[in-house]
Design a protein around this motif. Structure first.
Motif, short mmCIF file in Angstrom:
data_model
loop_
_atom_site.label_atom_id
_atom_site.label_comp_id
_atom_site.label_asym_id
_atom_site.label_seq_id
_atom_site.Cartn_x
_atom_site.Cartn_y
_atom_site.Cartn_z
N ARG A 45 0.84 -1.20 0.00
CA ARG A 45 0.00 0.00 0.00
C ARG A 45 0.87 1.24 0.00
NH1 ARG A 45 -5.41 -0.81 3.46
NH2 ARG A 45 -5.84 -2.95 2.88
N ALA A 46 0.34 2.31 -0.59
CA ALA A 46 1.05 3.59 -0.60
C ALA A 46 1.12 4.13 0.83
CB ALA A 46 0.33 4.58 -1.51
N ARG A 47 2.16 4.86 1.10
CA ARG A 47 2.31 5.48 2.42
C ARG A 47 1.77 6.90 2.35
NH1 ARG A 47 8.24 3.34 4.31
NH2 ARG A 47 8.13 1.39 3.14
N ASN A 48 1.20 7.37 3.44
CA ASN A 48 0.55 8.68 3.45
C ASN A 48 1.46 9.82 3.88
OD1 ASN A 48 -2.11 7.89 2.65
ND2 ASN A 48 -2.25 6.85 4.62
N ILE A 56 1.24 -4.11 7.03
CA ILE A 56 1.41 -5.52 6.71
C ILE A 56 0.30 -5.95 5.76
CG2 ILE A 56 1.53 -7.85 7.67
CD1 ILE A 56 2.40 -6.54 10.33
N PRO A 57 0.63 -6.37 4.53
CA PRO A 57 -0.42 -6.71 3.55
C PRO A 57 -0.81 -8.19 3.55
CG PRO A 57 1.67 -6.64 2.45
CD PRO A 57 1.94 -6.31 3.90
N HIS A 58 -0.63 -8.86 4.68
CA HIS A 58 -0.99 -10.28 4.73
C HIS A 58 -1.39 -10.66 6.16
CE1 HIS A 58 2.84 -11.20 6.69
NE2 HIS A 58 3.39 -10.38 5.81
N LYS A 59 -2.01 -11.81 6.29
CA LYS A 59 -2.45 -12.29 7.61
C LYS A 59 -1.24 -12.66 8.46
CE LYS A 59 -6.82 -14.03 5.92
NZ LYS A 59 -7.98 -13.91 6.75
N ASP A 132 -3.29 13.71 2.88
CA ASP A 132 -1.88 13.37 2.67
C ASP A 132 -1.13 14.53 2.03
OD1 ASP A 132 -1.49 12.69 -0.41
OD2 ASP A 132 -3.44 11.93 0.23
N VAL A 133 0.17 14.51 2.15
CA VAL A 133 1.00 15.63 1.70
C VAL A 133 0.90 15.86 0.20
CG1 VAL A 133 3.14 14.30 1.41
CG2 VAL A 133 3.25 16.72 2.02
N ASP A 134 0.75 14.82 -0.61
CA ASP A 134 0.64 15.00 -2.06
C ASP A 134 -0.62 15.79 -2.43
OD1 ASP A 134 3.01 13.66 -2.63
OD2 ASP A 134 2.00 11.71 -2.55
N THR A 135 -1.72 15.55 -1.72
CA THR A 135 -2.95 16.29 -1.97
C THR A 135 -2.77 17.76 -1.59
OG1 THR A 135 -4.23 14.30 -1.53
CG2 THR A 135 -5.42 16.40 -1.44
N ILE A 136 -2.12 18.00 -0.49
CA ILE A 136 -1.88 19.38 -0.05
C ILE A 136 -0.99 20.11 -1.05
CG2 ILE A 136 -0.75 20.80 1.73
CD1 ILE A 136 -1.66 18.67 3.76
#
Length: 151
Positions: A45-48, A56-59, A132-136
């Motif tokens: 996932r992208a970081r904010n 963690i993208p898994h169980k 998120d900073v990119d939106t700002i």
């Protein structure tokens, strides 16, 4: 005179409710919701924000992470990433508090779940207004020097 000031307080009930508990008063026990099914997509996932620990993208149910063993390192250790295809832990995990590099994982970074968490698709308990900073940074900048036009 004091008696007249206290009369309005007697008629009002004290609100003993918390918005995160729903309509259950604070002095009563609620039935906990079922444990959510965690994301197991293995998609990063992208970081904010800068320096955000990756999620963690898994169980991870049943993973042993204690003073005796760290199951996460079975895949994320430098020597295991080629066969597991998992990302290696950051070099910062091999630094002590004085920024000296260590030969093995730093005790300060050993317990992964202090910073890294699995994800589940759930309704937020409270409204989130995070931007998120990119939106700002992508918003147009208003000119500070120009006076506002009067109509």
């Amino acid at each position: 005179m004091t008696l007249l000031l206290l009369v309005p307080l007697v008629g009002t009930a004290v609100d003993l409710q918390d918005s995160m508990r729903g309509h259950t008063p604070l002095d009563q026990t609620t039935q906990p919701p079922p444990i959510a099914n965690t994301d197991n997509s293995d998609i990063r996932r992208a970081r904010n924000y800068a320096m955000q620990p990756p999620v963690i993208p898994h169980k991870i149910e049943g993973y042993q992470v204690d003073k005796n063993a760290n199951k996460c390192m079975m895949c994320h250790a430098r020597t295991r990433t080629q066969e597991s295809q998992a990302p290696m832990v950051s070099v910062t995990h091999f630094m002590d508090r004085d920024s000296n590099f260590l030969a093995e994982l730093s005790p300060r970074r050993y317990f992964c779940l202090q910073c890294h968490v699995p994800q589940a698709d759930l309704k937020p308990l409270v409204e989130n207004e995070f931007i998120d900073v990119d939106t700002i940074l992508s918003k147009p900048v208003k000119s500070a020097g120009a006076p506002a036009k009067k109509k």
